[in-house]
Design a protein around this motif. Sequence first.
Motif, PDB file in Angstrom:
ATOM      1  N   GLY A   1       0.845  -1.186   0.000  1.00 24.44           N
ATOM      2  CA  GLY A   1       0.000   0.000   0.000  1.00 24.44           C
ATOM      3  C   GLY A   1       0.883   1.239   0.000  1.00 24.44           C
ATOM      4  O   GLY A   1       1.769   1.400  -0.838  1.00 24.44           O
ATOM      5  N   ALA A   2       0.668   2.109   0.993  1.00 23.34           N
ATOM      6  CA  ALA A   2       1.483   3.322   1.108  1.00 23.34           C
ATOM      7  C   ALA A   2       2.719   3.107   1.970  1.00 23.34           C
ATOM      8  O   ALA A   2       3.567   4.003   2.076  1.00 23.34           O
ATOM      9  CB  ALA A   2       0.641   4.462   1.676  1.00 23.34           C
ATOM     10  N   PHE A   3       2.833   1.925   2.586  1.00 27.06           N
ATOM     11  CA  PHE A   3       3.946   1.656   3.494  1.00 27.06           C
ATOM     12  C   PHE A   3       5.157   1.133   2.722  1.00 27.06           C
ATOM     13  O   PHE A   3       5.064   0.149   1.982  1.00 27.06           O
ATOM     14  CB  PHE A   3       3.544   0.637   4.555  1.00 27.06           C
ATOM     15  CG  PHE A   3       4.673   0.190   5.433  1.00 27.06           C
ATOM     16  CD1 PHE A   3       5.248   1.063   6.342  1.00 27.06           C
ATOM     17  CD2 PHE A   3       5.178  -1.103   5.339  1.00 27.06           C
ATOM     18  CE1 PHE A   3       6.299   0.663   7.152  1.00 27.06           C
ATOM     19  CE2 PHE A   3       6.231  -1.521   6.141  1.00 27.06           C
ATOM     20  CZ  PHE A   3       6.785  -0.628   7.052  1.00 27.06           C
ATOM     21  N   ALA A   4       6.301   1.802   2.913  1.00 22.85           N
ATOM     22  CA  ALA A   4       7.544   1.386   2.243  1.00 22.85           C
ATOM     23  C   ALA A   4       8.298   0.429   3.153  1.00 22.85           C
ATOM     24  O   ALA A   4       8.978   0.844   4.089  1.00 22.85           O
ATOM     25  CB  ALA A   4       8.402   2.601   1.917  1.00 22.85           C
ATOM     26  N   ALA A   5       8.192  -0.880   2.887  1.00 19.44           N
ATOM     27  CA  ALA A   5       8.946  -1.867   3.666  1.00 19.44           C
ATOM     28  C   ALA A   5      10.427  -1.812   3.313  1.00 19.44           C
ATOM     29  O   ALA A   5      11.296  -1.955   4.176  1.00 19.44           O
ATOM     30  CB  ALA A   5       8.396  -3.265   3.416  1.00 19.44           C
ATOM     31  N   VAL A   6      10.722  -1.601   2.031  1.00 25.39           N
ATOM     32  CA  VAL A   6      12.089  -1.411   1.539  1.00 25.39           C
ATOM     33  C   VAL A   6      12.040  -0.234   0.572  1.00 25.39           C
ATOM     34  O   VAL A   6      11.201  -0.195  -0.334  1.00 25.39           O
ATOM     35  CB  VAL A   6      12.624  -2.674   0.823  1.00 25.39           C
ATOM     36  CG1 VAL A   6      13.995  -2.424   0.234  1.00 25.39           C
ATOM     37  CG2 VAL A   6      12.666  -3.847   1.794  1.00 25.39           C
ATOM     38  N   ASP A   7      12.939   0.725   0.766  1.00 26.94           N
ATOM     39  CA  ASP A   7      12.830   1.986   0.043  1.00 26.94           C
ATOM     40  C   ASP A   7      14.137   2.306  -0.699  1.00 26.94           C
ATOM     41  O   ASP A   7      15.118   2.739  -0.101  1.00 26.94           O
ATOM     42  CB  ASP A   7      12.498   3.108   1.030  1.00 26.94           C
ATOM     43  CG  ASP A   7      12.116   4.410   0.342  1.00 26.94           C
ATOM     44  OD1 ASP A   7      12.156   4.466  -0.893  1.00 26.94           O
ATOM     45  OD2 ASP A   7      11.776   5.376   1.055  1.00 26.94           O
ATOM     46  N   ASP A   8      14.154   2.016  -2.011  1.00 23.82           N
ATOM     47  CA  ASP A   8      15.247   2.426  -2.906  1.00 23.82           C
ATOM     48  C   ASP A   8      16.611   1.916  -2.429  1.00 23.82           C
ATOM     49  O   ASP A   8      17.555   2.674  -2.252  1.00 23.82           O
ATOM     50  CB  ASP A   8      15.261   3.952  -3.029  1.00 23.82           C
ATOM     51  CG  ASP A   8      16.104   4.427  -4.209  1.00 23.82           C
ATOM     52  OD1 ASP A   8      16.233   3.677  -5.189  1.00 23.82           O
ATOM     53  OD2 ASP A   8      16.659   5.540  -4.131  1.00 23.82           O
ATOM     54  N   VAL A   9      16.707   0.609  -2.254  1.00 29.00           N
ATOM     55  CA  VAL A   9      17.942  -0.014  -1.775  1.00 29.00           C
ATOM     56  C   VAL A   9      18.800  -0.454  -2.960  1.00 29.00           C
ATOM     57  O   VAL A   9      18.334  -1.168  -3.853  1.00 29.00           O
ATOM     58  CB  VAL A   9      17.630  -1.226  -0.870  1.00 29.00           C
ATOM     59  CG1 VAL A   9      18.881  -2.052  -0.626  1.00 29.00           C
ATOM     60  CG2 VAL A   9      17.048  -0.751   0.456  1.00 29.00           C
ATOM     61  N   SER A  10      20.050  -0.007  -2.978  1.00 30.48           N
ATOM     62  CA  SER A  10      21.022  -0.427  -3.986  1.00 30.48           C
ATOM     63  C   SER A  10      22.243  -1.004  -3.282  1.00 30.48           C
ATOM     64  O   SER A  10      22.759  -0.397  -2.331  1.00 30.48           O
ATOM     65  CB  SER A  10      21.445   0.750  -4.876  1.00 30.48           C
ATOM     66  OG  SER A  10      20.353   1.225  -5.652  1.00 30.48           O
ATOM     67  N   LEU A  11      22.689  -2.166  -3.750  1.00 29.39           N
ATOM     68  CA  LEU A  11      23.803  -2.846  -3.089  1.00 29.39           C
ATOM     69  C   LEU A  11      24.488  -3.767  -4.082  1.00 29.39           C
ATOM     70  O   LEU A  11      23.836  -4.590  -4.723  1.00 29.39           O
ATOM     71  CB  LEU A  11      23.288  -3.641  -1.878  1.00 29.39           C
ATOM     72  CG  LEU A  11      24.311  -4.415  -1.048  1.00 29.39           C
ATOM     73  CD1 LEU A  11      25.272  -3.460  -0.347  1.00 29.39           C
ATOM     74  CD2 LEU A  11      23.592  -5.271  -0.004  1.00 29.39           C
ATOM     75  N   ASP A  12      25.808  -3.633  -4.208  1.00 34.09           N
ATOM     76  CA  ASP A  12      26.616  -4.528  -5.050  1.00 34.09           C
ATOM     77  C   ASP A  12      27.392  -5.481  -4.154  1.00 34.09           C
ATOM     78  O   ASP A  12      27.986  -5.054  -3.159  1.00 34.09           O
ATOM     79  CB  ASP A  12      27.625  -3.738  -5.894  1.00 34.09           C
ATOM     80  CG  ASP A  12      27.003  -3.195  -7.165  1.00 34.09           C
ATOM     81  OD1 ASP A  12      26.249  -3.945  -7.802  1.00 34.09           O
ATOM     82  OD2 ASP A  12      27.267  -2.038  -7.499  1.00 34.09           O
ATOM     83  N   MET A  13      27.422  -6.767  -4.523  1.00 32.40           N
ATOM     84  CA  MET A  13      28.194  -7.749  -3.783  1.00 32.40           C
ATOM     85  C   MET A  13      29.177  -8.422  -4.724  1.00 32.40           C
ATOM     86  O   MET A  13      28.824  -8.835  -5.828  1.00 32.40           O
ATOM     87  CB  MET A  13      27.268  -8.803  -3.161  1.00 32.40           C
ATOM     88  CG  MET A  13      26.359  -8.272  -2.074  1.00 32.40           C
ATOM     89  SD  MET A  13      25.331  -9.584  -1.381  1.00 32.40           S
ATOM     90  CE  MET A  13      26.574 -10.744  -0.808  1.00 32.40           C
ATOM     91  N   ALA A  14      30.422  -8.546  -4.272  1.00 28.11           N
ATOM     92  CA  ALA A  14      31.440  -9.240  -5.056  1.00 28.11           C
ATOM     93  C   ALA A  14      31.270 -10.750  -4.917  1.00 28.11           C
ATOM     94  O   ALA A  14      30.690 -11.246  -3.942  1.00 28.11           O
ATOM     95  CB  ALA A  14      32.833  -8.823  -4.584  1.00 28.11           C
ATOM     96  N   ASP A  15      31.779 -11.492  -5.881  1.00 26.72           N
ATOM     97  CA  ASP A  15      31.742 -12.951  -5.806  1.00 26.72           C
ATOM     98  C   ASP A  15      32.467 -13.429  -4.550  1.00 26.72           C
ATOM     99  O   ASP A  15      33.587 -12.991  -4.264  1.00 26.72           O
ATOM    100  CB  ASP A  15      32.403 -13.572  -7.039  1.00 26.72           C
ATOM    101  CG  ASP A  15      31.570 -13.417  -8.295  1.00 26.72           C
ATOM    102  OD1 ASP A  15      30.369 -13.108  -8.177  1.00 26.72           O
ATOM    103  OD2 ASP A  15      32.123 -13.607  -9.403  1.00 26.72           O
ATOM    104  N   GLY A  16      31.832 -14.309  -3.792  1.00 30.06           N
ATOM    105  CA  GLY A  16      32.436 -14.868  -2.597  1.00 30.06           C
ATOM    106  C   GLY A  16      32.349 -13.983  -1.373  1.00 30.06           C
ATOM    107  O   GLY A  16      32.850 -14.353  -0.304  1.00 30.06           O
TER     108      GLY A  16
END
Length: 353
Positions: free
Chosen positions: A11-26
């Motif tokens: 609905g109007a509730f942001a449980a997760v808001d514009d999350v950006s994340l890079d993870m390297a192998d391993g």
Amino acid sequence: MTLSSVSKFWGAFAAVDDVSLDMADGEFVVLLGPSGCGKSTTMRMIAGLDDPTSGEIRIGERVVNDVPPGERDLAMVFQNYGLYPHMTVADNIGYPLKVAGVPRDERMRRVRAAAERVELGEYLDRRPSQLSGGQRQRVALGRAIVRTPKLFLMDEPLSNLDAKLRVYMRAELKHLQRELGTTTVYVTHDQVEAMTLADRVAVMSKGKLQQVGRPLDIYNRPSNVFVAGFLGNPPMNLITIHVTGGRVEGAHLTLDVPAGVNGSVTVGQRPEDMRLDAPDRANMAGEVYTTELLGDSALVTVKIGKDLISVKADKEVETRMGEQVGIRLDPKHLHFFDTASGKRIDVANGAAP
């Protein structure tokens, strides 16, 4: 694995808001935060159990937003282990291979190899009810590694274990992940787990990423008041002061304030960086509220005005409730935050202290 501007709205509730994340192998990345911060929802979107409202999720080079969970080449380890009670340890570990149609001989070879890695080789014929909590957790880990997936997802897997077993399993888990070299996303509210396990920690609050970095970097240079107060046990002491022309006004402390720090400011320092002293030789003074023996040290809580300030002292320290004591600050380990925004204040050449 990459998250690009991922959001989840109910609905109007942001449980997760514009999350950006890079993870390297391993890499071993821990999503850390209090209940309701969005960390488990983020993991569920990576797993395909929840669909993102917006944004893109990649595992390797593949966009997986519309890929079913079973086709994402990942393995999950849950808080409650998720074992089948009527199956043996061998059948529980080998179940993903059975579903994938792996022939029985090959399946059992891989089950035995996975069981040896988690030290369960002699328990393959037992059922979960015949195992300890730590052994059940290792069954869940064995089931996760038997497929050699591209990505491990772990949702508070140690929270049901007692304190001593958690310490042991943290060491086992970290060693196993390094040995396998599998990229791992680990969700927890326990900062000790985050500090001890992670290559990098992603701190979350109210659906947003607050700070991402190596555990020691975040501990030494928190980006805002939330991170400063959340990471650390006991947490950082935070005192709101008002600074005019380099002078502290209306606070129970004497402090040299760096240039550029003015107005309403929150000053922070960790308990291990403070020292007890005589009231007339200290930056602030108050009465002892309580003293707790931690084993290797004592935690002395001092009431100063309306604030309770915690100081780590020598375990042999002798203080009495109500006694007047002083607290001396370490000027090299002070942290300054803007009270209105909560953000860390840069105090010299664009660099925070």
